[in-house]
Design a protein around this motif. Structure first.
Motif: not given
Length: 315
Positions: A141-142, A195-198, A224-226, A249-251
């Motif tokens: 995603l992204g 996911s790396v979506l903003p 890893f997005g938001r 989960l990084d965010v």
């Protein structure tokens, strides 16, 4: 002309900037209460310290350079009204973040947590059964700079990559593309979902119960997005129900993650404290974007600066 840095950089970085731009007056490692806010033409910031009060005082401000990819905490509406150009460092995170995501994926596939746990107990058991990445499917995603880089690395392991963006338009290092509208239909096939979506109005709450329920009971989910991509309680419920099987989960919705948050204690969750982009080369890469943009600005070519942010879209 004053250029105000609202964070610390190393001495050799300061010397490099002063040598390259002898006509510019740099003010390093200042705070938002510094009187120089009122006279500085350019502010270099991580973004989180720019609020409407700062903008009110910045009477001479002509450009905001954000040494971060995310700008969602900034007063973008007010910035748009003031018609102040904003640039960021989109793309510099791709190497450290993609490497970190790949490390977590491999650790999950190869059961490295079990290996480490056995070592702690001095146990010699060979019943650990990892799986391979080869011929698996990953949905990203992204698929921008970061998503494209993790896609490139996964393809090297024989993974078929699927990118997902708003329109389904083609993206580099993606074998196939789906749009946000086709996401629910694509999820049941995926072994890994990343996911790396903003954070934008279109991505907030994008994933709901139906999306997690559609994932495989063996799937690994990485965000890893938001943290506002979903309601955290919905993800926790999904993990308790076994779809997806595990998450990295990084965010998070709230950062730092509160000590009483259930995610800390869940065996199928890896909590990473928003560190995937950390790298000893962060400032070097930021300046590699800032310096050409500063040259363009000084030459009266601000419209040619790279990484311009659209305040209305938020990226």
């Amino acid at each position: 002309m004053d250029v105000l840095f609202l964070f610390r950089i190393r001495e050799h970085h300061e010397e490099m900037l002063e040598k390259e731009f002898p006509g510019v007056h740099f003010l390093f490692d200042r705070k938002t209460d510094d009187p120089a806010i009122e006279t500085s033409e350019i502010i270099v910031t991580y973004g989180v310290d720019i609020d409407e009060n700062v903008l009110d005082r910045a009477k001479n401000l002509k450009w905001i350079m954000v040494a971060s990819a995310g700008v969602e905490q900034m007063p973008l509406g007010r910035i748009a009204e003031m018609d102040i150009p904003v640039t960021n460092v989109r793309g510099i995170h791709k190497t450290p973040m993609a490497e970190t995501m790949l490390a977590h994926i491999l650790a999950y596939k190869k059961k490295l947590r079990d290996v480490y746990d056995q070592q702690e107990r001095s146990e010699w058991k060979q019943k650990i059964r990892g799986t391979e990445l080869l011929d698996s499917k990953a949905l990203i995603l992204g698929p921008g700079a970061i998503g494209g880089e993790v896609g490139r690395l996964l393809q090297a392991f024989g993974v078929r990559t699927f990118g997902c963006n708003r329109s389904g338009r083609p993206a580099e290092y993606m074998d196939e593309m789906v749009s946000f509208d086709g996401l629910l239909e694509a999820l049941p096939e995926m072994d890994t979902v990343i996911s790396v979506l903003p954070s934008t109005p279109e991505t907030k709450g994008l994933l709901g119960r139906d999306h997690f329920a559609a994932m495989k009971d063996t799937a690994l989910f990485l965000n890893f997005g938001r943290g506002d991509l979903y309601e955290e309680k919905v993800l926790i419920e999904a993990l308790e129900n076994g779809r997806p099987a595990a998450a990295v989960l990084d965010v998070f919705e709230t950062e730092p993650l509160p000590a009483d948050n259930p995610l800390w204690k869940m065996e199928n969750v890896t909590v990473s404290p928003h560190i995937s982009s950390h790298s000893g080369k962060y400032i070097d890469r930021s300046l590699e974007i800032f310096m050409p943009n500063l040259r363009a600005y000084l030459e009266g070519k601000a419209d040619q600066m790279e990484n311009r942010v659209d305040p209305e879209r938020g990226y």
